[in-house]
Design a protein around this motif. Structure first.
Motif, PDB file in Angstrom:
ATOM      1  N   UNK A 222       0.850  -1.191   0.000  1.00  0.00           N
ATOM      2  CA  UNK A 222       0.000   0.000   0.000  1.00  0.00           C
ATOM      3  C   UNK A 222       0.881   1.233   0.000  1.00  0.00           C
ATOM      4  N   UNK A 223       0.846   1.978  -1.096  1.00  0.00           N
ATOM      5  CA  UNK A 223       1.641   3.200  -1.237  1.00  0.00           C
ATOM      6  C   UNK A 223       0.763   4.377  -0.848  1.00  0.00           C
ATOM      7  N   UNK A 224       0.730   4.680   0.451  1.00  0.00           N
ATOM      8  CA  UNK A 224      -0.137   5.757   0.936  1.00  0.00           C
ATOM      9  C   UNK A 224       0.421   7.129   0.617  1.00  0.00           C
ATOM     10  N   UNK A 225       1.716   7.198   0.240  1.00  0.00           N
ATOM     11  CA  UNK A 225       2.323   8.490  -0.081  1.00  0.00           C
ATOM     12  C   UNK A 225       2.094   8.897  -1.531  1.00  0.00           C
ATOM     13  N   UNK A 226       1.605   7.973  -2.357  1.00  0.00           N
ATOM     14  CA  UNK A 226       1.372   8.294  -3.767  1.00  0.00           C
ATOM     15  C   UNK A 226       0.173   9.222  -3.913  1.00  0.00           C
ATOM     16  N   UNK A 227       0.107   9.881  -5.047  1.00  0.00           N
ATOM     17  CA  UNK A 227      -1.030  10.758  -5.354  1.00  0.00           C
ATOM     18  C   UNK A 227      -1.673  10.276  -6.647  1.00  0.00           C
ATOM     19  N   UNK A 228      -2.867   9.638  -6.560  1.00  0.00           N
ATOM     20  CA  UNK A 228      -3.568   9.257  -5.327  1.00  0.00           C
ATOM     21  C   UNK A 228      -2.952   8.016  -4.689  1.00  0.00           C
ATOM     22  N   UNK A 229      -3.325   7.685  -3.443  1.00  0.00           N
ATOM     23  CA  UNK A 229      -2.792   6.474  -2.799  1.00  0.00           C
ATOM     24  C   UNK A 229      -3.040   5.242  -3.661  1.00  0.00           C
ATOM     25  N   UNK A 230      -2.078   4.320  -3.659  1.00  0.00           N
ATOM     26  CA  UNK A 230      -2.114   3.209  -4.597  1.00  0.00           C
ATOM     27  C   UNK A 230      -1.871   1.892  -3.863  1.00  0.00           C
ATOM     28  N   UNK A 231      -2.684   0.916  -4.215  1.00  0.00           N
ATOM     29  CA  UNK A 231      -2.510  -0.433  -3.672  1.00  0.00           C
ATOM     30  C   UNK A 231      -2.081  -1.356  -4.788  1.00  0.00           C
ATOM     31  N   UNK A 232      -1.012  -2.134  -4.545  1.00  0.00           N
ATOM     32  CA  UNK A 232      -0.531  -3.085  -5.526  1.00  0.00           C
ATOM     33  C   UNK A 232      -0.632  -4.494  -4.964  1.00  0.00           C
ATOM     34  N   UNK A 233      -1.232  -5.361  -5.727  1.00  0.00           N
ATOM     35  CA  UNK A 233      -1.356  -6.769  -5.352  1.00  0.00           C
ATOM     36  C   UNK A 233      -0.690  -7.598  -6.433  1.00  0.00           C
ATOM     37  N   UNK A 234       0.233  -8.450  -6.045  1.00  0.00           N
ATOM     38  CA  UNK A 234       0.926  -9.325  -6.993  1.00  0.00           C
ATOM     39  C   UNK A 234       0.562 -10.770  -6.685  1.00  0.00           C
ATOM     40  N   UNK A 235       0.110 -11.488  -7.688  1.00  0.00           N
ATOM     41  CA  UNK A 235      -0.188 -12.912  -7.576  1.00  0.00           C
ATOM     42  C   UNK A 235       0.844 -13.673  -8.389  1.00  0.00           C
ATOM     43  N   UNK A 236       1.568 -14.569  -7.742  1.00  0.00           N
ATOM     44  CA  UNK A 236       2.650 -15.295  -8.422  1.00  0.00           C
ATOM     45  C   UNK A 236       2.237 -16.749  -8.610  1.00  0.00           C
ATOM     46  N   UNK A 237       2.243 -17.169  -9.840  1.00  0.00           N
ATOM     47  CA  UNK A 237       1.879 -18.538 -10.173  1.00  0.00           C
ATOM     48  C   UNK A 237       3.134 -19.347 -10.435  1.00  0.00           C
ATOM     49  N   UNK A 238       3.172 -20.557  -9.887  1.00  0.00           N
ATOM     50  CA  UNK A 238       4.293 -21.448 -10.184  1.00  0.00           C
ATOM     51  C   UNK A 238       4.223 -21.868 -11.639  1.00  0.00           C
ATOM     52  N   UNK A 239       5.294 -22.470 -12.120  1.00  0.00           N
ATOM     53  CA  UNK A 239       5.310 -22.932 -13.507  1.00  0.00           C
ATOM     54  C   UNK A 239       4.211 -23.970 -13.747  1.00  0.00           C
ATOM     55  N   UNK A 240       3.994 -24.833 -12.770  1.00  0.00           N
ATOM     56  CA  UNK A 240       2.940 -25.829 -12.891  1.00  0.00           C
ATOM     57  C   UNK A 240       1.574 -25.176 -13.009  1.00  0.00           C
ATOM     58  N   UNK A 241       1.288 -24.186 -12.181  1.00  0.00           N
ATOM     59  CA  UNK A 241       0.003 -23.487 -12.237  1.00  0.00           C
ATOM     60  C   UNK A 241      -0.160 -22.740 -13.559  1.00  0.00           C
ATOM     61  N   UNK A 242       0.916 -22.120 -14.013  1.00  0.00           N
ATOM     62  CA  UNK A 242       0.852 -21.371 -15.272  1.00  0.00           C
ATOM     63  C   UNK A 242       0.564 -22.304 -16.443  1.00  0.00           C
TER      64      UNK A 242
END
Length: 775
Positions: free
Chosen positions: A635-655
């Protein structure tokens, strides 16, 4: 009232041992409490200086920057570096032929990472030097920085760890650049005469080597206390608690509370304060002072309390087995307890314990009362024989007859140590009440005896028995490193049948489940057979030390990615997998009331490692089968506007499984593909979002934070649905890329308290090959 001081006699404690009567203890020593120092310091009512609106605005910007710099994944990367270094150091300690070169090997390891850091920051500097950053939109700056992310093919633990650290460092550089831009836009001249960005980034690289030097010292349990004035001044200036006193909540009765910041947390926090120190520096001389202080701190000598505990544990075991039968071992235990105290973080002793020798003496006396019947050569033989025959031989450890007494001494010393460690961590109010302390010591001793001594010596009705069967005991490990023991191992490996339903119900350390963990390691048929190995951490133990389980003959000492191979052994997991809930230990709780995402290796914490057997065994050997953390949140609360980043990482098998669903001959199975991605985050996203919202004080109330996190989780699923319907070609290309696995990133702009009370904004979704660090 000091009950401990006023009670005239000590009641008899109930021994956990069968066939032995408890002995009355000597009266507790009487004595007065140490007097407090008479000197009184009066605080002035005036601040250190008058503030202006511009000064306040400058401090607000710097406080925001410090919050933006804080990054759970960077802290996690530092923790992994510590584990890697700890494993390498212990390898050097156990192999005489390489011992002299172990330190040089660690230095080479650190220098390799430092050189990669220099190249990364040089590339950032070269890319930014011709840009008008004050006119660049924040999103474009983010995209520019992300394009500079290190592109490594993570085929081993070192590459994965290095990639995550470098990704975190890149985010630090981006935060530093954003801080400069924000100050320039606001025209806050009182903050400092900001150095050029190129110079700041060069200085940022100068902080990496001191950080890595402290990582190595932490791995060797020689990390000096934080006494750095610049970092502390910055912390005070911004109203941020720092250094050794960053958290002083008392530990729980088990002595394994996570209230105290881990070494990795302290290292990452000091690194962040140094970055802010660079921003505050008005010239290069001042910036160089920040670097010089960091380097000096990294080179500072520190005591070796863990090494002293290693020696004291062995000496106590020797004495307990050599004393005449029936001897009262209070003097030996009195001599041992201060060493135990020195090896524990100060925070776990409740501070008030310091100087209270009377309490320490009383704990030693009560342990001596309970242990008295087990002292001497005769009991040592009764203790050692079943441990050797029924226990250690089951895990392939041979003990020569002349060393069996040492095994008994280790069991007795570990029983004393475990009891003392927990008693010393009790709140001062309990330690001051003789009856409460008696009850606690009796319980702790019974539980320790049940864990470390053969079941045939215990009362049949002892409720503290961990198992209804005499199936194993916990022994000091690794044997090749004696007396430098760093963990305990249960002497009974469990061969178990794991159904898919059970595997799906067991959470794993990477944020997924045991099902995803086993699938990534080649399991294709259910139920599957696996061998479970159980561990308990000792003071000075790191997860990396578990690589040196010298009972695992195949690949012992060479297993990579140990943090992904083990998960906390809670009573629930022990019950599901082993049918033995008593072998588990409750996991620490995070600020939102749920299990922590990354429980550390605190003394007393237990872990389980599963090794698939049959066709799946070794199929993924030598490779990183899955990402270190399947979900990243920032959560980048200092950004304008505040920004939330969510990263989902899939294994090679899942991909690859998703690719199969999207490219079916009869048409793409979009619902199936969506479920496949949802499985990545279904267990860990809401807890991690809740934690971030509370940590950043966006929603400090746990109930409100969790409700908002569930809303955001739904928005993540909505974004994934849109991505699958509109970016199938991009997703397919990312899966087919040679890089291991893929990362799906969702960015929410405008995450505020107000938006979280309603419908969260729609995310922007991007897909990239490989496991990108940084949410």
């Amino acid at each position: 009232m000091d009950v401990l001081a006023t009670s005239p006699t000590a009641p008899e404690l109930q021994s956990p041992f069968a066939g032995f009567a408890g002995l009355s203890a000597d009266p507790a020593d009487a004595g007065e409490r140490p007097q407090q120092a008479s000197g009184v310091v009066l605080d002035s009512p005036f601040g250190s200086g008058l503030h202006t609106e511009e000064a306040d605005a400058g401090e607000d910007v710097l406080t925001e920057l410090l919050g933006e710099l804080a990054d759970d994944e960077f802290e996690d990367a530092v923790a992994q570096l510590v584990d890697d270094a700890a494993a390498a150091h212990l390898q050097g300690e156990t192999a005489w032929s390489v011992k002299e070169g172990s330190q040089a090997g660690l230095q080479s390891w650190a220098e390799s990472l430092a050189e990669q850091s220099d190249r990364l920051l040089d590339g950032v500097t070269a890319r930014l030097e011709h840009e008008d950053l004050t006119a660049m939109p924040a999103r474009d700056l983010d995209a520019l920085l992300e394009s500079l992310a290190p592109a490594l093919d993570p085929v081993g633990s070192r590459e994965v760890v290095f990639e995550q650290f470098l990704g975190g460092l890149l985010k630090k550089a981006g935060s530093l650049v954003k801080g400069v831009v924000k100050i320039a836009k606001k025209g806050i001249s009182v903050v400092s005469k900001i150095l050029p960005i190129g110079i700041l980034l060069k200085k940022l690289g100068g902080l990496v080597r001191p950080l890595l030097a402290r990582v190595i010292k932490s791995a060797m349990n020689r990390l000096p206390a934080s006494v750095r004035p610049i970092a502390e001044q910055i912390a005070k200036k911004l109203g941020v608690a720092g250094g050794a006193g960053a958290a002083n909540a008392p530990a729980g009765a088990t002595g394994t509370s996570d209230a105290e910041p881990s070494a990795a947390s302290q290292l990452a926090g000091e690194f962040d304060r140094n970055v802010v120190g660079l921003l505050l520096a008005p010239d290069e001389i001042a910036a160089d002072s920040v670097l010089a202080e960091a380097a000096s701190d990294a080179e500072a000598d520190a005591p070796d309390p863990i090494g002293e505990l290693d020696a004291a544990r062995r000496e106590l075991g020797r004495r307990l087995t050599e004393l005449p039968a029936g001897s009262y071992p209070k003097p030996e235990i009195q001599q041992f307890l201060p060493v135990v105290m020195a090896a524990l973080p100060l925070i776990k002793l409740g501070l008030k314990i310091i100087g209270r020798q009377r309490v320490v003496d009383f704990i030693a006396e009560r342990i001596a009362d309970l242990l008295r019947t087990m002292v001497g050569p005769g009991p040592a033989k009764q203790i050692a024989r079943p441990i050797v025959d029924v226990g250690m031989k089951l895990i392939g450890l041979e003990v020569p007859p002349e060393a069996e007494t040492d095994v008994a001494g280790e069991a007795l010393a570990t029983t004393v140590e475990t009891t003392a460690r927990r008693a010393l961590a009790l709140p001062a109010a309990v330690q001051d009440d003789r009856l409460l302390l008696d009850a606690a010591v009796q319980q702790f001793f019974a539980e320790a005896a049940a864990a470390h001594l053969p079941g045939r010596l215990l009362r049949a009705d002892l409720p503290e028995r961990e198992s209804e069967h005499e199936s194993g005991v916990w022994v000091l490990m690794p044997r090749a490193a004696a007396p430098r023991y760093r963990f305990l191992k249960y002497t009974r490996p469990f061969e178990i049948q794991v159904s898919r339903q059970v595997a799906r119900a067991v959470p794993w350390s990477d944020g997924g489940t045991l099902e995803s963990h086993l699938l990534d390691r080649g399991v294709r048929h259910w139920p599957t057979t696996a061998e479970a190995h159980l561990y308990e951490m000792l003071p000075g133990g790191h997860l990396g030390h578990l690589r040196h389980d010298d009972t695992l003959r195949e690949g012992a000492g060479t297993a990579e990615g140990i943090a992904e191979e083990v998960t906390p052994l809670t009573p629930e997991i022990a019950g599901l997998l082993l049918g033995e809930p008593g072998l588990g230990r409750s996991a620490p709780e995070s600020r939102h009331g749920g299990p922590t995402a990354r429980p550390g290796a605190a003394p007393g914490r237990r872990f389980v490692r599963l090794r698939p057997k049959g066709p799946a065994a070794g199929r993924m050997a030598g490779r990183a089968a899955g990402p270190r953390a399947r979900v990243g949140v920032h959560l980048d609360s200092a950004a304008t506007p505040p920004r939330l980043r969510v990263a989902l990482r899939l294994s090679e098998r899942q991909a690859q499984e998703m690719l199969d669903l999207l490219t079916r001959a009869e048409g793409p199975d979009l619902p199936g593909a969506l479920r496949k991605v949802q499985q990545v985050h279904q267990r860990s996203l809401v807890p991690r979002l809740t934690d971030q919202l509370m940590k950043r004080s966006v929603l400090p109330d746990a109930t409100a934070a969790r409700a908002a996190a569930e809303q955001v989780s739904t928005a993540v699923d909505t974004g994934l649905s849109a991505m699958l319907q509109g970016q199938t070609a991009q997703l397919t290309a990312a899966v087919r890329d040679p890089a291991q696995g893929l990362t799906i990133k969702l960015v929410f702009d405008g995450i505020t308290k107000e938006s979280l009370r309603g419908t969260p904004p729609e995310p922007t979704v991007t897909v990239t090959p490989g496991w990108r660090s940084g949410g």
